[in-house]
Scaffold this active site. Structure first.
Site, mmCIF file in Angstrom:
data_model
loop_
_atom_site.group_PDB
_atom_site.id
_atom_site.type_symbol
_atom_site.label_atom_id
_atom_site.label_comp_id
_atom_site.label_asym_id
_atom_site.label_seq_id
_atom_site.Cartn_x
_atom_site.Cartn_y
_atom_site.Cartn_z
ATOM 1 N N HIS A 1 -140.511 39.367 42.069
ATOM 2 C CA HIS A 1 -140.247 39.770 43.452
ATOM 3 C C HIS A 1 -139.958 38.524 44.280
ATOM 4 O O HIS A 1 -140.867 37.828 44.716
ATOM 5 C CB HIS A 1 -141.447 40.532 44.013
ATOM 6 C CG HIS A 1 -141.148 41.265 45.289
ATOM 7 N ND1 HIS A 1 -140.055 40.975 46.081
ATOM 8 C CD2 HIS A 1 -141.789 42.299 45.907
ATOM 9 C CE1 HIS A 1 -140.041 41.789 47.125
ATOM 10 N NE2 HIS A 1 -141.088 42.597 47.044
ATOM 11 N N GLY A 2 -138.694 38.290 44.501
ATOM 12 C CA GLY A 2 -138.273 37.117 45.275
ATOM 13 C C GLY A 2 -137.727 37.487 46.646
ATOM 14 O O GLY A 2 -136.998 36.699 47.247
ATOM 15 N N HIS B 1 -138.089 40.016 50.565
ATOM 16 C CA HIS B 1 -138.891 40.677 51.595
ATOM 17 C C HIS B 1 -139.878 39.765 52.314
ATOM 18 O O HIS B 1 -140.764 40.250 53.006
ATOM 19 C CB HIS B 1 -139.644 41.892 51.009
ATOM 20 C CG HIS B 1 -138.741 42.895 50.355
ATOM 21 N ND1 HIS B 1 -139.202 44.018 49.720
ATOM 22 C CD2 HIS B 1 -137.394 42.950 50.237
ATOM 23 C CE1 HIS B 1 -138.179 44.721 49.231
ATOM 24 N NE2 HIS B 1 -137.068 44.087 49.528
ATOM 25 N N TYR C 1 -142.111 37.646 50.796
ATOM 26 C CA TYR C 1 -143.313 37.323 50.014
ATOM 27 C C TYR C 1 -143.195 35.898 49.450
ATOM 28 O O TYR C 1 -142.252 35.182 49.764
ATOM 29 C CB TYR C 1 -143.549 38.387 48.936
ATOM 30 C CG TYR C 1 -143.865 39.730 49.562
ATOM 31 C CD1 TYR C 1 -145.017 39.886 50.336
ATOM 32 C CD2 TYR C 1 -143.006 40.819 49.441
ATOM 33 C CE1 TYR C 1 -145.307 41.100 50.964
ATOM 34 C CE2 TYR C 1 -143.278 42.031 50.066
ATOM 35 C CZ TYR C 1 -144.432 42.170 50.820
ATOM 36 O OH TYR C 1 -144.722 43.349 51.452
#
Ligand SMILES: Cc1cc2nc3c(=O)[nH]c(=O)nc-3n(C[C@H](O)[C@H](O)[C@H](O)COP(=O)(O)O)c2cc1C
Length: 367
Positions: free
Chosen positions: A175-176, A178, A180
């Site tokens: 997950h890279g 949004h 984060y």
């Protein structure tokens, strides 16, 4: 007008192959956090939830974000872990159920960085981490990560990837996006480092590059590694990492070089052009610039807001047209598939009059 009247939906139901991964069709269930894994352990209900989508013909399931083994990876004790024997046994059961239903499943690996309220559950003693101790609003919210903290987190991603492979997942997604942790390194507002992890847009990819390389090392050459990216951040929907196709090309090149197989390009409305002068969206540009397969996402199958002047049927026709033009390779469906686990089967069989519509007031019940 019913879906498929204007445009054959066939392109959505063509198989997709990447190395050893073959998907029956182009429909992906988007990663969606559920917060239903007490103490980080996904139970039988989680397996049943994913199995229901697999039974109904979705080509690929992307799990909700599962945290890597770091004390500040989440501020919610019900987020699933991708480490520890009990959580891994739970996930192994999820994988078994999805495979038994003929589906494929990839695990999304997650660290939320500075979006976590510091010293919150499940690890009250752990301070939140981020590249520069600056939160998404630009406020001071802690200390910059030290090099040894960075090294530890990179290793935790690689261990998470190895765990996912060992228990049978069909790939991993980092997950890279949004806003984060990985995205906090990408974004100039949250990464003001002056060492090798900071600097211009290309230099700010360094953290992700080292994570991808470490994961690649851990899983070998053929195991799919997907990277999710987004221009938008939580609370900053208008943010842009890359302001032009040239900048996007510079940003993506080191990530490709590091070993990304597929880019999952998160946008909120898939039909919106990413840059002026072309209809291509973020997935379209990413595929064009890298030659890598790309996943699009963003409001597919949702009733559009009045200003969009498009109904959900026209939207799906447009999605299929773009897929057919090979603008992107796969399409992720989020909320519409929460509302209706049989979304893919109903679209395939032309039973769109039976689709259960998504409404925002039901979101909490659907998760
Ligand atoms: C309840 C909910 C939870 C989500 N959790 C995640 C997540 O864990 N990881 C992630 O990358 N995106 C997450 N997203 C974003 C979705 O993957 C998707 O990109 C977004 O919902 C847009 O797709 P849609 O318009 O089809 O719903 C979440 C979205 C929703 C609605």
């Amino acid at each position: 007008m019913s879906i498929g009247q204007k445009q054959s939906i066939q392109p959505l139901f063509q198989p997709f192959t990447l190395n050893q991964l073959t998907l029956a069709n182009r429909i992906v269930m988007a990663p969606m956090t559920r917060s239903k894994s007490p103490d980080g352990i996904p139970g039988a209900d989680v397996a049943a939830y994913y199995r229901r989508r697999a039974e109904n013909g979705v080509g690929l399931i992307m799990t909700e974000g599962a945290i890597i083994d770091h004390p500040a990876a989440t501020g919610d004790p019900n987020i699933p872990h991708m480490y520890g024997e009990d959580a891994l046994n739970g996930w192994a059961h999820v994988v078994k159920e999805v495979h038994a239903a003929g589906g494929k499943i990839i695990s999304q690996l997650w660290h939320v960085g500075i979006t976590r309220r510091t010293r919150s559950e499940p690890n009250l003693e752990a301070a939140s981490i981020s590249p520069s101790g600056i939160d998404l609003m630009g406020e001071k919210a802690g200390e910059p990560m030290t090099e040894s903290e960075i090294e530890g987190v990179i290793k935790a991603y690689a261990d998470g990837a190895a765990n996912a492979k060992r228990i049978g997942f069909d790939g991993i997604e980092l997950h890279g996006g949004h806003g984060y942790l990985i995205d906090q390194f990408f974004w100039e507002k949250t990464n003001q480092r002056t060492d090798r992890y900071g600097g211009n847009l290309v230099k700010r990819t360094r953290f992700a590059v080292e994570i991808i390389e470490a994961c690649r090392q851990a899983v070998g050459p053929d195991f799919p590694i997907i990277l999710r990216i987004s221009q938008w951040k939580i609370g900053s929907y208008g943010a842009k990492l890359a302001k032009s196709p040239e900048e996007l090309a510079q940003f993506l090149a080191p990530l490709v070089e590091a070993g990304v197989d597929i880019f999952d390009c998160s946008s909120r409305h898939f039909w919106e052009p990413e840059f002026p002068g072309s209809e291509l969206n973020l997935a379209g540009w990413t595929k064009k610039l890298t030659g890598k397969p790309a996943i699009t996402v963003g409001s597919v199958g949702l009733e559009s807001e009045p200003f969009d002047q498009k109904d959900e049927h026209e939207m799906i026709d447009e999605l299929v047209e773009r897929l057919d033009r090979k603008e992107f390779d796969l399409a992720a469906i989020g909320r519409a598939m929460l509302a209706d686990p049989a979304w893919a089967a109903k679209i395939r069989e032309g039973r769109d009059n039976e689709l259960i519509p998504y409404t925002a007031d039901r979101l909490k019940d659907l998760m």
